[in-house]
Design a protein around this motif. Structure first.
Motif, mmCIF file in Angstrom:
data_model
loop_
_atom_site.group_PDB
_atom_site.id
_atom_site.type_symbol
_atom_site.label_atom_id
_atom_site.label_comp_id
_atom_site.label_asym_id
_atom_site.label_seq_id
_atom_site.Cartn_x
_atom_site.Cartn_y
_atom_site.Cartn_z
ATOM 1 N N ASP A 1 -4.268 8.803 7.801
ATOM 2 C CA ASP A 1 -5.579 9.080 7.207
ATOM 3 C C ASP A 1 -5.518 9.323 5.703
ATOM 4 O OD1 ASP A 1 -6.823 8.829 9.663
ATOM 5 O OD2 ASP A 1 -6.445 10.921 10.179
ATOM 6 N N ALA A 2 -4.330 9.314 5.125
ATOM 7 C CA ALA A 2 -4.182 9.541 3.683
ATOM 8 C C ALA A 2 -4.670 8.317 2.918
ATOM 9 C CB ALA A 2 -2.721 9.817 3.338
ATOM 10 N N PRO A 3 -5.264 8.516 1.749
ATOM 11 C CA PRO A 3 -5.691 7.365 0.941
ATOM 12 C C PRO A 3 -4.482 6.569 0.457
ATOM 13 C CG PRO A 3 -6.028 9.425 -0.251
ATOM 14 C CD PRO A 3 -5.577 9.788 1.126
ATOM 15 N N ARG A 4 -4.720 5.302 0.160
ATOM 16 C CA ARG A 4 -3.643 4.403 -0.259
ATOM 17 C C ARG A 4 -3.976 3.761 -1.600
ATOM 18 N NH1 ARG A 4 -2.107 6.393 4.053
ATOM 19 N NH2 ARG A 4 -0.738 5.397 5.532
ATOM 20 N N ALA B 1 0.860 -1.186 0.000
ATOM 21 C CA ALA B 1 0.000 0.000 0.000
ATOM 22 C C ALA B 1 0.892 1.230 0.000
ATOM 23 C CB ALA B 1 -0.896 -0.003 1.228
ATOM 24 N N VAL B 2 0.656 2.107 -0.958
ATOM 25 C CA VAL B 2 1.464 3.308 -1.113
ATOM 26 C C VAL B 2 0.581 4.521 -0.842
ATOM 27 C CG1 VAL B 2 2.908 4.620 -2.708
ATOM 28 C CG2 VAL B 2 2.826 2.136 -2.872
ATOM 29 N N PRO B 3 0.981 5.398 0.097
ATOM 30 C CA PRO B 3 0.172 6.588 0.355
ATOM 31 C C PRO B 3 0.084 7.473 -0.883
ATOM 32 C CG PRO B 3 1.857 6.326 2.042
ATOM 33 C CD PRO B 3 2.145 5.325 0.963
ATOM 34 N N VAL B 4 -1.098 8.014 -1.117
ATOM 35 C CA VAL B 4 -1.296 8.922 -2.237
ATOM 36 C C VAL B 4 -1.154 10.334 -1.673
ATOM 37 C CG1 VAL B 4 -2.879 9.693 -4.027
ATOM 38 C CG2 VAL B 4 -2.863 7.297 -3.330
ATOM 39 N N VAL B 5 0.055 10.891 -1.830
ATOM 40 C CA VAL B 5 0.334 12.239 -1.337
ATOM 41 C C VAL B 5 0.886 13.059 -2.498
ATOM 42 C CG1 VAL B 5 0.721 11.582 1.063
ATOM 43 C CG2 VAL B 5 2.619 11.537 -0.513
ATOM 44 N N GLU C 1 1.833 -3.205 -10.210
ATOM 45 C CA GLU C 1 0.669 -2.798 -10.991
ATOM 46 C C GLU C 1 -0.483 -2.446 -10.053
ATOM 47 O OE1 GLU C 1 -0.001 -6.201 -13.449
ATOM 48 O OE2 GLU C 1 -0.887 -7.361 -11.827
ATOM 49 N N PRO C 2 -1.383 -1.546 -10.471
ATOM 50 C CA PRO C 2 -2.523 -1.168 -9.629
ATOM 51 C C PRO C 2 -3.385 -2.396 -9.307
ATOM 52 C CG PRO C 2 -2.339 0.305 -11.497
ATOM 53 C CD PRO C 2 -1.371 -0.801 -11.729
ATOM 54 N N TYR C 3 -3.805 -2.486 -8.057
ATOM 55 C CA TYR C 3 -4.611 -3.624 -7.618
ATOM 56 C C TYR C 3 -5.904 -3.161 -6.953
ATOM 57 C CZ TYR C 3 -5.840 -7.891 -5.074
ATOM 58 O OH TYR C 3 -6.499 -8.987 -4.578
ATOM 59 N N GLY C 4 -5.829 -2.065 -6.202
ATOM 60 C CA GLY C 4 -7.016 -1.582 -5.505
ATOM 61 C C GLY C 4 -6.766 -0.231 -4.879
ATOM 62 N N PHE C 5 -7.735 0.206 -4.091
ATOM 63 C CA PHE C 5 -7.652 1.502 -3.447
ATOM 64 C C PHE C 5 -8.195 1.370 -2.030
ATOM 65 C CE2 PHE C 5 -9.162 5.783 -2.467
ATOM 66 C CZ PHE C 5 -8.052 6.528 -2.794
ATOM 67 N N ALA C 6 -7.571 2.072 -1.093
ATOM 68 C CA ALA C 6 -8.019 2.075 0.302
ATOM 69 C C ALA C 6 -8.143 3.519 0.769
ATOM 70 C CB ALA C 6 -7.029 1.320 1.173
ATOM 71 N N ALA C 7 -9.139 3.794 1.573
ATOM 72 C CA ALA C 7 -9.406 5.160 2.031
ATOM 73 C C ALA C 7 -8.404 5.635 3.080
ATOM 74 C CB ALA C 7 -10.815 5.259 2.589
ATOM 75 N N ASN C 8 -7.820 4.694 3.840
ATOM 76 C CA ASN C 8 -6.855 5.070 4.882
ATOM 77 C C ASN C 8 -5.975 3.867 5.222
ATOM 78 O OD1 ASN C 8 -8.428 3.413 6.546
ATOM 79 N ND2 ASN C 8 -9.665 5.135 7.244
ATOM 80 N N LEU C 9 -5.105 4.039 6.203
ATOM 81 C CA LEU C 9 -4.159 2.987 6.571
ATOM 82 C C LEU C 9 -4.872 1.756 7.122
ATOM 83 C CD1 LEU C 9 -1.273 1.988 6.969
ATOM 84 C CD2 LEU C 9 -1.234 3.189 9.157
ATOM 85 N N ALA C 10 -5.895 1.957 7.943
ATOM 86 C CA ALA C 10 -6.607 0.816 8.533
ATOM 87 C C ALA C 10 -7.256 -0.046 7.451
ATOM 88 C CB ALA C 10 -7.654 1.308 9.518
ATOM 89 N N GLU C 11 -7.864 0.581 6.470
ATOM 90 C CA GLU C 11 -8.486 -0.170 5.378
ATOM 91 C C GLU C 11 -7.426 -0.881 4.531
ATOM 92 O OE1 GLU C 11 -11.114 0.999 1.538
ATOM 93 O OE2 GLU C 11 -11.738 1.946 3.428
ATOM 94 N N ALA C 12 -6.286 -0.225 4.336
ATOM 95 C CA ALA C 12 -5.200 -0.844 3.567
ATOM 96 C C ALA C 12 -4.664 -2.077 4.288
ATOM 97 C CB ALA C 12 -4.076 0.160 3.339
ATOM 98 N N LYS C 13 -4.527 -1.996 5.616
ATOM 99 C CA LYS C 13 -4.042 -3.155 6.379
ATOM 100 C C LYS C 13 -5.028 -4.309 6.300
ATOM 101 C CE LYS C 13 -0.933 -0.992 9.659
ATOM 102 N NZ LYS C 13 -0.611 -0.772 11.070
#
Length: 108
Positions: free
Chosen positions: A39-42, A22-26, A53-65
């Motif tokens: 709290d940054a999207p991932r 998961a890579v933060p989108v900053v 390659e792109p696999y998905g999107f997460a709204a924050n760190l907890a969702e990414a984990k």
């Protein structure tokens, strides 16, 4: 120089296929460490053996984990925990005499 055989390198590379990150989108050159922007999207990426390659999107760190480590969300078994060592007569244990009250003193 000791070079690694190509077969060993290919096996090591192939073992990593399917790994997620998961890579933060900053924006810009902001901090990319997950603990700095929880709290940054991932963007969730998957390693295909050559590139991420792109696999998905997460709204924050907890969702990414939750996406990266699904086994952590599984409920842990409940119930009595087995004791690794029960009562017994091993070499290191003193034998109990039938007249012992359990406190080391004999009845009488």
């Amino acid at each position: 120089m000791d070079d690694e055989p190509l077969k060993d390198w290919a096996e090591r590379r192939d073992a990593k296929i399917g790994r997620l990150r998961a890579v933060p989108v900053v924006s810009g050159d902001g901090p990319r460490a997950s603990h700095l922007n929880p709290d940054a999207p991932r963007a969730v990426e998957r390693w295909n053996g050559h590139v991420w390659e792109p696999y998905g999107f997460a709204a924050n760190l907890a969702e990414a984990k939750a996406i990266l480590y699904p086994e952590a969300d599984e409920p842990k078994p409940t119930g009595p925990v087995p004791k690794p060592l029960g009562s017994g007569t091993g070499k290191h244990r003193k034998p109990r005499s039938p007249t012992s009250d359990g406190g080391g003193r004999t009845q009488g």
